[in-house]
Scaffold this motif. Structure first.
Motif, PDB file in Angstrom:
ATOM      1  N   VAL A  24       0.835  -1.199   0.000  1.00 21.70           N
ATOM      2  CA  VAL A  24       0.000   0.000   0.000  1.00 21.70           C
ATOM      3  C   VAL A  24       0.872   1.253   0.000  1.00 21.70           C
ATOM      4  N   ALA A  25       2.001   1.211   0.690  1.00 22.06           N
ATOM      5  CA  ALA A  25       2.918   2.357   0.667  1.00 22.06           C
ATOM      6  C   ALA A  25       3.368   2.645  -0.762  1.00 22.06           C
ATOM      7  N   LEU A  26       3.681   1.592  -1.507  1.00 23.94           N
ATOM      8  CA  LEU A  26       4.069   1.765  -2.908  1.00 23.94           C
ATOM      9  C   LEU A  26       2.899   2.330  -3.714  1.00 23.94           C
ATOM     10  N   ALA A  27       1.698   1.827  -3.459  1.00 25.36           N
ATOM     11  CA  ALA A  27       0.520   2.305  -4.181  1.00 25.36           C
ATOM     12  C   ALA A  27       0.320   3.805  -3.971  1.00 25.36           C
ATOM     13  N   ILE A  28       0.474   4.256  -2.730  1.00 25.78           N
ATOM     14  CA  ILE A  28       0.332   5.685  -2.444  1.00 25.78           C
ATOM     15  C   ILE A  28       1.422   6.473  -3.161  1.00 25.78           C
ATOM     16  N   ASP A  29       2.633   5.966  -3.121  1.00 26.15           N
ATOM     17  CA  ASP A  29       3.781   6.680  -3.675  1.00 26.15           C
ATOM     18  C   ASP A  29       3.649   6.873  -5.181  1.00 26.15           C
ATOM     19  N   VAL A  30       3.095   5.890  -5.875  1.00 26.67           N
ATOM     20  CA  VAL A  30       2.996   5.983  -7.341  1.00 26.67           C
ATOM     21  C   VAL A  30       1.623   6.453  -7.801  1.00 26.67           C
ATOM     22  N   GLY A  31       0.719   6.758  -6.856  1.00 26.63           N
ATOM     23  CA  GLY A  31      -0.603   7.236  -7.224  1.00 26.63           C
ATOM     24  C   GLY A  31      -1.511   6.155  -7.764  1.00 26.63           C
ATOM     25  N   ALA A  32      -1.338   4.917  -7.294  1.00 28.84           N
ATOM     26  CA  ALA A  32      -2.152   3.800  -7.776  1.00 28.84           C
ATOM     27  C   ALA A  32      -3.582   3.892  -7.252  1.00 28.84           C
ATOM     28  N   THR A  33      -4.481   3.166  -7.903  1.00 31.25           N
ATOM     29  CA  THR A  33      -5.898   3.171  -7.544  1.00 31.25           C
ATOM     30  C   THR A  33      -6.329   1.825  -6.989  1.00 31.25           C
ATOM     31  N   LEU A  34      -7.556   1.794  -6.480  1.00 29.92           N
ATOM     32  CA  LEU A  34      -8.154   0.533  -6.043  1.00 29.92           C
ATOM     33  C   LEU A  34      -8.140  -0.493  -7.166  1.00 29.92           C
TER      34      LEU A  34
ATOM     35  N   ASP B 235      -6.049  -0.700  -9.614  1.00 28.94           N
ATOM     36  CA  ASP B 235      -4.689  -1.190  -9.850  1.00 28.94           C
ATOM     37  C   ASP B 235      -4.352  -2.356  -8.919  1.00 28.94           C
ATOM     38  N   ILE B 236      -4.701  -2.206  -7.639  1.00 27.57           N
ATOM     39  CA  ILE B 236      -4.420  -3.283  -6.690  1.00 27.57           C
ATOM     40  C   ILE B 236      -5.325  -4.477  -6.953  1.00 27.57           C
TER      41      ILE B 236
ATOM     42  N   LEU C 197      -0.996 -14.223   2.402  1.00 30.33           N
ATOM     43  CA  LEU C 197      -1.680 -13.193   3.180  1.00 30.33           C
ATOM     44  C   LEU C 197      -1.877 -11.923   2.351  1.00 30.33           C
ATOM     45  N   SER C 198      -1.002 -11.695   1.370  1.00 28.81           N
ATOM     46  CA  SER C 198      -1.106 -10.476   0.568  1.00 28.81           C
ATOM     47  C   SER C 198      -2.397 -10.435  -0.243  1.00 28.81           C
ATOM     48  N   GLU C 199      -3.025 -11.570  -0.465  1.00 25.43           N
ATOM     49  CA  GLU C 199      -4.321 -11.576  -1.150  1.00 25.43           C
ATOM     50  C   GLU C 199      -5.357 -10.747  -0.386  1.00 25.43           C
ATOM     51  N   ALA C 200      -5.154 -10.613   0.932  1.00 24.93           N
ATOM     52  CA  ALA C 200      -6.101  -9.834   1.727  1.00 24.93           C
ATOM     53  C   ALA C 200      -6.087  -8.367   1.322  1.00 24.93           C
ATOM     54  N   VAL C 201      -4.925  -7.860   0.870  1.00 20.56           N
ATOM     55  CA  VAL C 201      -4.852  -6.481   0.398  1.00 20.56           C
ATOM     56  C   VAL C 201      -5.662  -6.335  -0.884  1.00 20.56           C
ATOM     57  N   MET C 202      -5.517  -7.296  -1.783  1.00 18.06           N
ATOM     58  CA  MET C 202      -6.284  -7.292  -3.028  1.00 18.06           C
ATOM     59  C   MET C 202      -7.784  -7.361  -2.743  1.00 18.06           C
ATOM     60  N   GLU C 203      -8.172  -8.252  -1.837  1.00 18.41           N
ATOM     61  CA  GLU C 203      -9.588  -8.421  -1.517  1.00 18.41           C
ATOM     62  C   GLU C 203     -10.165  -7.157  -0.866  1.00 18.41           C
ATOM     63  N   ALA C 204      -9.358  -6.472  -0.038  1.00 19.82           N
ATOM     64  CA  ALA C 204      -9.832  -5.236   0.580  1.00 19.82           C
ATOM     65  C   ALA C 204     -10.069  -4.166  -0.483  1.00 19.82           C
ATOM     66  N   ALA C 205      -9.177  -4.110  -1.483  1.00 15.05           N
ATOM     67  CA  ALA C 205      -9.366  -3.168  -2.587  1.00 15.05           C
ATOM     68  C   ALA C 205     -10.620  -3.511  -3.377  1.00 15.05           C
ATOM     69  N   GLU C 206     -10.858  -4.798  -3.596  1.00 13.05           N
ATOM     70  CA  GLU C 206     -12.077  -5.215  -4.295  1.00 13.05           C
ATOM     71  C   GLU C 206     -13.319  -4.887  -3.479  1.00 13.05           C
ATOM     72  N   ASN C 207     -13.221  -5.072  -2.165  1.00  9.46           N
ATOM     73  CA  ASN C 207     -14.349  -4.787  -1.287  1.00  9.46           C
ATOM     74  C   ASN C 207     -14.727  -3.310  -1.338  1.00  9.46           C
TER      75      ASN C 207
END
Length: 474
Positions: free
Chosen positions: A430-440, A442-443, A453-463
């Protein structure tokens, strides 16, 4: 290593060899500048020798023992025996290896190393008092300077770190035995991490905190998860109490606390650990000799390049202000070095993550929902619980969740709060996403390895977008 000399001349002087200082020194040397690095204690600074690294070594060791005890559900039955002397030896071997590596890296990059305490004589000269016995002083003249003297634990009245039964965090990490009863004053990240360590080592731990909650810098639903696990470890919390004094008893000591209303309580202990925060180290620098004074909080003020009000003097790391984090210091060190080499790259503190290595871990970066609202965003939030993660289930630890915060209009990632196993690792995405201006999007559309466990970040973005697969969308 430089021996005593009447005078050293250098392009860049760096004072302090912690994460900010040695990083600045190496980067400046990579810019083909002549660099001298002065360190009064140990290369790598507090973080490597007495803070981040030894504490995480202890956390890893005690987690290993605790997890083995708790693994009966997996068909594993164990009752580990902890040898504190051996654990100390292992921890010290880790810190020694890393400190040696820092010294070698500095030398390999052509940095001149000096062991001593530097104090400004004027704007282009410091006097170095050597730390070795029977050594005198020498001067270092410089064109540009980076101050990276770090921080030290805050003492509170009546609790002197020179007293036998009063510990600083450094003392706790050097302990060769486990006290039967430990009172921890302060429920910030240092107090909570060390409370967890000593509870898992078998100590009876009581935490005293003047505020009304642990980890007050974090949101309640995040800290609630940590408090629950701490209670399961029999850590006893006493909120709304400030430590006023301690005294000897027939079987140890007792810590006296007082509420704002003047109500006193007594907490029996064998040791008391004071972990109420850290303060910048500036008193050895002779700053008045260059007309540079700390602000009301004791920090040296800088611009986003690390430059102070004295144009050729920079300050990085803990001495330059919050957040007092080693990785923030390292980033500031490279930014300062690039700037003084006329290749400026300003620092952006918004995308600097923070981690707390409690059980479970916390990892945060950027804005919370309420932060975003205060800044004028109309945020959307996505959340994914680890209890719905296949990988979390296979580890036996499904505590916690991932929450991402984004701009509702553009979908740009604004922040995240993660509580659970390996939160300190997961927050980097998520730090990288903020730094490069990524969107939900994108993740969410990035393929994540399964099962992780990193799939949870993807699922949170989908949620947050309303189309998570493995949790209900609300």
């Amino acid at each position: 290593m430089v021996d005593e000399d009447d005078s050293i001349e250098t392009d860049v002087l760096v004072i302090g060899a912690g994460p900010g200082g040695y990083t600045a020194a190496i980067r400046a040397a990579q810019h083909d500048l002549d660099v001298t690095l002065v360190e009064k204690d140990a290369f790598g600074g507090v973080c490597l020798n007495h803070g981040c690294i030894p504490s995480k070594a202890y956390i890893s060791a005690t987690d290993t023992a605790h997890d083995a005890k708790q693994a009966s559900e997996m068909g594993i039955f164990a009752d580990p025996v902890i040898d504190m002397t051996k654990m100390q030896e292992w921890k010290s071997s880790v810190t020694s290896k890393l400190a040696g590596a820092v010294e070698k890296l500095c030398k390999a990059n052509g940095v001149t190393l000096v062991e001593g305490t530097a104090s400004f004589v004027d704007e282009h000269e410091v006097r170095v008092t050597y730390r070795r016995e029977n050594r005198g002083r020498s001067s270092v003249t410089f064109d540009r300077c980076v101050i990276s003297t770090g921080s030290r634990p805050i003492q509170i009245p009546g609790f002197d770190f020179t007293d036998r039964d009063v510990w600083s965090s450094r003392d706790a990490l050097a302990a060769e035995s486990v006290p039967d009863r430990l009172v921890v004053v302060g429920a910030g990240y240092i107090g909570m991490e060390l409370s967890t360590v000593f509870a898992k080592l078998g100590a009876e731990v009581s935490v005293v905190e003047m505020l009304d909650d642990a980890l007050p810098a974090y949101e309640d639903d995040v800290t609630r998860v940590v408090r629950k696990r701490a209670s399961e470890l029999d850590i006893d919390f006493h909120f709304g109490e400030g430590a006023s004094e301690w005294r000897d008893t027939d079987d140890g000591i007792e810590v006296i606390t007082e509420t704002e209303d003047g109500v006193e309580s007594v907490h029996p202990a064998d040791k008391v650990l004071v972990a109420v925060g850290r303060q910048p180290v500036t008193d050895t620098l002779g700053l008045k000799n260059i007309g540079l004074l700390p602000n009301g909080n004791g920090f040296i003020e800088t611009d986003r390049h690390g430059r102070t009000s004295v144009e050729h003097v920079f300050a990085v790391g803990d001495v330059a202000g919050e957040p007092m984090l080693a990785h923030k210091a390292s980033k500031e060190g490279t930014v300062a070095a690039d700037t003084l080499a006329d290749k400026p790259t300003p620092s952006d503190t918004r995308s600097i993550p923070a981690a707390v290595f409690t059980d479970p871990e916390l990892g945060t970066v950027g804005l919370t929902k309420s932060d975003a609202e205060r800044e004028g965003y109309d945020p959307v939030v996505g959340k994914f619980p680890f209890r719905a993660s296949g990988r979390a289930l296979t580890t036996g630890d499904t505590t916690g969740f991932v929450r991402v915060v984004a701009d509702g209009e553009r979908g740009t990632i604004l922040g995240a709060q993660i509580v659970g196993a390996d939160a300190s690792e997961l927050v980097a995405e998520v730090a990288l996403a903020i730094d490069v201006g990524a969107t939900l999007e994108d993740i969410a559309t990035t393929v994540h390895t399964h099962p992780t466990l990193s799939e949870a970040v993807m699922e949170a973005a989908e949620n947050a977008q309303g189309h998570a697969i493995h949790t209900l969308n609300r």
